[in-house]
Enzyme design. Structure first.
Site, PDB file in Angstrom:
ATOM      1  N   SER A 241       0.404  -1.281  -0.129  1.00  0.00           N
ATOM      2  CA  SER A 241      -0.134   0.242   0.208  1.00  0.00           C
ATOM      3  C   SER A 241       1.149   1.084   0.115  1.00  0.00           C
ATOM      4  O   SER A 241       0.610   2.163  -1.069  1.00  0.00           O
ATOM      5  CB  SER A 241      -1.193   0.015   0.843  1.00  0.00           C
ATOM      6  OG  SER A 241       0.210  -0.264   2.425  1.00  0.00           O
ATOM      7  N   HIS A 271      -2.305  -9.116   1.675  1.00  0.00           N
ATOM      8  CA  HIS A 271      -2.212  -7.500   2.702  1.00  0.00           C
ATOM      9  C   HIS A 271      -3.333  -6.915   3.272  1.00  0.00           C
ATOM     10  O   HIS A 271      -3.279  -8.044   4.442  1.00  0.00           O
ATOM     11  CB  HIS A 271      -1.531  -6.839   1.755  1.00  0.00           C
ATOM     12  CG  HIS A 271      -1.008  -5.434   1.902  1.00  0.00           C
ATOM     13  ND1 HIS A 271      -0.667  -5.181   3.300  1.00  0.00           N
ATOM     14  CD2 HIS A 271      -0.918  -3.768   1.604  1.00  0.00           C
ATOM     15  CE1 HIS A 271      -0.068  -4.054   3.339  1.00  0.00           C
ATOM     16  NE2 HIS A 271      -0.483  -2.562   2.453  1.00  0.00           N
ATOM     17  N   HIS A 318       5.258 -13.049   7.227  1.00  0.00           N
ATOM     18  CA  HIS A 318       5.326 -11.461   6.517  1.00  0.00           C
ATOM     19  C   HIS A 318       6.543 -11.360   5.529  1.00  0.00           C
ATOM     20  O   HIS A 318       7.554 -12.302   5.892  1.00  0.00           O
ATOM     21  CB  HIS A 318       5.983 -10.935   7.883  1.00  0.00           C
ATOM     22  CG  HIS A 318       5.850  -9.514   7.469  1.00  0.00           C
ATOM     23  ND1 HIS A 318       6.695  -8.493   6.922  1.00  0.00           N
ATOM     24  CD2 HIS A 318       4.865  -8.379   7.646  1.00  0.00           C
ATOM     25  CE1 HIS A 318       6.205  -7.448   7.109  1.00  0.00           C
ATOM     26  NE2 HIS A 318       4.596  -7.080   7.200  1.00  0.00           N
ATOM     27  N   ARG A 327       2.585  -4.711  16.522  1.00  0.00           N
ATOM     28  CA  ARG A 327       1.290  -4.741  16.073  1.00  0.00           C
ATOM     29  C   ARG A 327       0.549  -6.078  16.523  1.00  0.00           C
ATOM     30  O   ARG A 327      -0.614  -5.308  17.902  1.00  0.00           O
ATOM     31  CB  ARG A 327       1.271  -4.156  14.727  1.00  0.00           C
ATOM     32  CG  ARG A 327       2.021  -2.682  14.178  1.00  0.00           C
ATOM     33  CD  ARG A 327       1.715  -2.696  13.285  1.00  0.00           C
ATOM     34  NE  ARG A 327       2.426  -4.084  11.626  1.00  0.00           N
ATOM     35  CZ  ARG A 327       1.976  -3.821  10.929  1.00  0.00           C
ATOM     36  NH1 ARG A 327       1.417  -3.325   9.875  1.00  0.00           N
ATOM     37  NH2 ARG A 327       2.719  -4.989  10.144  1.00  0.00           N
ATOM     38  N   ASP A 373      -2.480  -8.333  12.119  1.00  0.00           N
ATOM     39  CA  ASP A 373      -4.107  -9.094  10.646  1.00  0.00           C
ATOM     40  C   ASP A 373      -4.520  -9.948  12.190  1.00  0.00           C
ATOM     41  O   ASP A 373      -5.484 -10.186  11.629  1.00  0.00           O
ATOM     42  CB  ASP A 373      -3.538  -8.875   9.411  1.00  0.00           C
ATOM     43  CG  ASP A 373      -3.831  -8.004   8.890  1.00  0.00           C
ATOM     44  OD1 ASP A 373      -3.957  -6.543   8.916  1.00  0.00           O
ATOM     45  OD2 ASP A 373      -2.780  -8.139   7.800  1.00  0.00           O
TER      46      ASP A 373
HETATM   47  N1  HAX Z   1      -0.219 -19.863   5.591  1.00  0.00           N
HETATM   48  C1  HAX Z   1       0.799 -21.075   4.560  1.00  0.00           C
HETATM   49  N2  HAX Z   1       2.123 -21.033   3.860  1.00  0.00           N
HETATM   50  C2  HAX Z   1       2.516 -19.857   4.116  1.00  0.00           C
HETATM   51  C3  HAX Z   1       2.105 -18.740   4.955  1.00  0.00           C
HETATM   52  C4  HAX Z   1       0.499 -18.214   5.809  1.00  0.00           C
HETATM   53  N3  HAX Z   1       0.475 -17.744   6.465  1.00  0.00           N
HETATM   54  N4  HAX Z   1       3.134 -17.463   4.445  1.00  0.00           N
HETATM   55  C5  HAX Z   1       3.985 -18.374   4.073  1.00  0.00           C
HETATM   56  N5  HAX Z   1       3.486 -19.395   3.116  1.00  0.00           N
HETATM   57  C6  HAX Z   1       4.331 -19.694   2.253  1.00  0.00           C
HETATM   58  C7  HAX Z   1       4.169 -18.949   0.968  1.00  0.00           C
HETATM   59  O1  HAX Z   1       2.943 -19.423   0.720  1.00  0.00           O
HETATM   60  C8  HAX Z   1       5.394 -19.915   0.600  1.00  0.00           C
HETATM   61  O2  HAX Z   1       4.947 -20.624  -0.340  1.00  0.00           O
HETATM   62  P1  HAX Z   1       4.906 -21.661  -1.961  1.00  0.00           P
HETATM   63  O3  HAX Z   1       6.573 -21.581  -1.971  1.00  0.00           O
HETATM   64  O4  HAX Z   1       4.663 -23.106  -1.812  1.00  0.00           O
HETATM   65  O5  HAX Z   1       4.358 -20.935  -2.787  1.00  0.00           O
HETATM   66  C9  HAX Z   1       6.461 -19.666   0.812  1.00  0.00           C
HETATM   67  O6  HAX Z   1       5.560 -20.215   2.384  1.00  0.00           O
HETATM   68  C10 HAX Z   1       7.583 -19.207   1.571  1.00  0.00           C
HETATM   69  O7  HAX Z   1       6.898 -17.055   1.796  1.00  0.00           O
HETATM   70  P2  HAX Z   1       7.279 -16.716   2.409  1.00  0.00           P
HETATM   71  O8  HAX Z   1       8.502 -16.214   1.928  1.00  0.00           O
HETATM   72  O9  HAX Z   1       7.465 -16.761   3.962  1.00  0.00           O
HETATM   73  O10 HAX Z   1       6.420 -15.395   2.357  1.00  0.00           O
HETATM   74  P3  HAX Z   1       6.248 -14.423   1.442  1.00  0.00           P
HETATM   75  O11 HAX Z   1       7.229 -13.373   2.163  1.00  0.00           O
HETATM   76  O12 HAX Z   1       6.460 -15.362  -0.173  1.00  0.00           O
HETATM   77  O13 HAX Z   1       4.845 -14.089   1.189  1.00  0.00           O
HETATM   78  C11 HAX Z   1       3.116 -12.795   2.834  1.00  0.00           C
HETATM   79  C12 HAX Z   1       4.746 -13.043   2.596  1.00  0.00           C
HETATM   80  C13 HAX Z   1       3.024 -12.078   4.076  1.00  0.00           C
HETATM   81  C14 HAX Z   1       2.173 -13.100   1.639  1.00  0.00           C
HETATM   82  C15 HAX Z   1       2.859 -14.461   3.196  1.00  0.00           C
HETATM   83  O14 HAX Z   1       3.152 -15.089   4.468  1.00  0.00           O
HETATM   84  C16 HAX Z   1       1.010 -15.284   3.476  1.00  0.00           C
HETATM   85  O15 HAX Z   1       0.467 -15.833   2.437  1.00  0.00           O
HETATM   86  N6  HAX Z   1       0.896 -15.336   4.035  1.00  0.00           N
HETATM   87  C17 HAX Z   1      -0.813 -15.100   4.243  1.00  0.00           C
HETATM   88  C18 HAX Z   1      -1.596 -13.768   4.596  1.00  0.00           C
HETATM   89  C19 HAX Z   1      -1.273 -12.650   5.672  1.00  0.00           C
HETATM   90  O16 HAX Z   1      -1.241 -12.443   6.673  1.00  0.00           O
HETATM   91  N7  HAX Z   1      -0.940 -11.580   5.137  1.00  0.00           N
HETATM   92  C20 HAX Z   1      -0.780 -10.400   5.712  1.00  0.00           C
HETATM   93  C21 HAX Z   1       0.602  -9.527   5.907  1.00  0.00           C
HETATM   94  C22 HAX Z   1       1.218  -8.335   6.799  1.00  0.00           C
HETATM   95  C23 HAX Z   1       0.468  -7.706   6.182  1.00  0.00           C
HETATM   96  O17 HAX Z   1       1.051  -6.252   4.869  1.00  0.00           O
HETATM   97  N8  HAX Z   1      -1.209  -6.620   6.670  1.00  0.00           N
HETATM   98  O18 HAX Z   1      -1.607  -5.804   5.711  1.00  0.00           O
END
Ligand code: HAX
Length: 439
Positions: A241, A271, A318, A327, A373
């Site tokens: 964002s 996000h 994250h 947070r 979140d």
């Molecule tokens: N549940 C299951 N699998 C997860 C996970 C979770 N909460 N978090 C990461 N992973 C997986 C990824 O999907 C990825 O899998 P693949 O290799 O099979 O594609 C692997 O672990 C490696 O990912 P990462 O390097 O740990 O995480 P990224 O930096 O790529 O992504 C995310 C970060 C926040 C997008 C990710 O942790 C996620 O999808 N979390 C759940 C959604 C979420 O809570 N989002 C809010 C984040 C904070 C924010 O911005 N708030 O607004």
């Protein structure tokens, strides 16, 4: 000139001069290299933009102008009788680098009140949306509908010197932040309360007025909203964002167009929408298991079902953080203080006991810990704000404080159009082959 604008100018102009000098003298110095994994993998951690208002440490979490969240809670001014900080104080800090006095913050609350009126045409645009339009979409539409009021856009049309871009951006920033709670609560009352709108009340601080217009008068809810608006405000510049606001703004789009871009990025489930997804996920779990007091074993089974379905556990993980999000911890602290026996809060805490172990065991999740979140919905539900589809709008109102304070800085520093270089997969493979041949 108003006192905040005066102070901002006094702080920013010397930085602008210093920045020019640094660029001239050290422009060729390398700060970072880019790995193939970063190029393909979402540009993780590449140092490639300036962001003055906050900085994120993977282990420690966010610092706003050098202050951690516990420090802010200690040091920012508070409303009479409250122990949570006023978000106006954080905005002042992000814009100027100074912790404001109570008097400064009282002035800013009054300034937001003075600028809060929203034109009926904007409310009519919200009314024109059917209630199946997501509240975040409505929010972004409403921000765009306010764009004709942009002081920057008007002055630019009249012919504005580059050196003065910051001034109308500051005006747009204050106007927009002042109006966001009015718009957000208008959306809430339209969609979830049969259009039974509540007029703003004079003499309240920004978050207290927001709570009032949403229809929540309990003092604890007002405290919660002050805390919520403070902790969601900024998370350095690379998050989606913030970066989207910055990218759109770098084309000299005004604050309304830029912030709408930021809101659209916040609306994604990876996000800001994660706060909605967490509550939906817990609701489904409760329904499936058939109890509001699930055991840790039942939660673990549900987590494993989610993962087996190829889905993420919302509220966990994250892109930068490698520890529990402060947070999250701050919201846990609030809940321990005010609502420790709440069923929903208890579920969130049990999920916290269970999920990191399971995600950690997968061996691929870089951060198994909860993010911001994971906790927010449970507290809102306790106070009666149960409509999860609205939660990301709350996040968006708060996020305006950080990204718009930074937009003022971007303008005063004269940061240019953002234009990184993309390459094709073919280019990447050529680069790898050339590299092999050289070694
Ligand atoms: N549940 C299951 N699998 C997860 C996970 C979770 N909460 N978090 C990461 N992973 C997986 C990824 O999907 C990825 O899998 P693949 O290799 O099979 O594609 C692997 O672990 C490696 O990912 P990462 O390097 O740990 O995480 P990224 O930096 O790529 O992504 C995310 C970060 C926040 C997008 C990710 O942790 C996620 O999808 N979390 C759940 C959604 C979420 O809570 N989002 C809010 C984040 C904070 C924010 O911005 N708030 O607004």
């Amino acid at each position: 000139m108003d006192p905040l604008k005066e102070l901002f100018k006094a702080k920013a102009f010397p930085v602008r001069d210093e920045l020019k000098a640094v660029l001239k003298e050290h422009g060729e110095l390398k700060i970072a290299d880019v790995k193939v994994s970063q190029l393909i993998g979402g540009m993780r951690s590449i140092k490639s933009m300036l962001w003055e208002t906050s900085l994120l440490d993977p282990e420690e979490g966010i610092r706003f102008r050098g202050y951690s969240i516990p420090q802010l809670i200690e040091e920012l001014p508070k409303a009479e009788g409250d122990t949570e900080p006023l978000p106006e104080g954080l905005f002042w800090l992000m814009l100027t680098g100074d912790i404001p006095s109570k008097e400064n913050v009282t002035w800013l609350s009054a300034e937001f009140e003075r600028r809060a009126e929203v034109r009926p045409e904007v409310l009519a645009v919200i009314d024109a949306c059917t209630n199946d339009v997501h509240p975040m979409t409505m929010f972004s539409i409403a921000v765009l509908a306010m764009q004709p009021s942009s002081v920057f856009a008007q002055k630019y049309d009249e012919g504005l010197s580059k050196a003065d871009y910051w001034d109308p951006t500051y005006e747009d920033t204050l106007n927009l932040i002042a109006k966001l709670p009015v718009i957000a609560s208008y959306i809430y009352r339209k969609v979830f309360k049969n259009g039974d709108h509540i007029a703003p009340k004079k003499g309240l601080d920004w978050a207290a007025n927001f709570a009032h217009m949403l229809g929540f008068e309990a003092p604890d809810f007002t405290s919660l909203l002050r805390l919520y608006m403070t902790i969601h405000a900024d998370h350095e510049g690379g998050n989606a964002s913030a970066h989207a606001t910055h990218l759109v703004g770098s084309t000299l789009s005004d604050a309304y167009l830029s912030f709408s871009g930021g809101l659209n990025a916040l609306s994604g489930p990876l996000h800001g929408l994660a706060n909605q997804e967490v509550v939906n996920w817990i609701n489904e779990m409760v329904e499936q298991i058939g109890t509001k007091k699930p055991t840790k074993e039942q939660i673990a089974d549900y987590v494993n079902t989610t993962l087996a379905a190829g889905q993420v556990v919302p509220g966990y993980g994250h892109a930068v953080l490698r520890k529990p999000d402060p947070r999250f911890s701050e919201q846990k602290r609030f809940s321990e203080q005010y609502i420790p026996d709440d069923d929903y809060v208890q579920i969130v805490w049990k999920v916290f006991d269970v999920v990191p172990g399971i995600l950690g065991g997968l061996g691929k999740v870089a951060n198994p810990w909860p993010n911001v979140d994971a906790h927010s919905g449970a507290i809102l539900i306790h106070y009666g704000l149960t409509e999860a589809r609205f939660y990301t709008v709350l996040f968006g109102v708060s996020r305006a404080l950080g990204v718009l304070a930074q937009l003022c800085w971007s303008r005063v520093l004269g940061l240019p159009l953002e234009r990184p270089k993309s390459i094709t997969f073919e280019n990447v493979k050529d680069f790898i082959n050339n590299n092999k041949n050289q070694n």
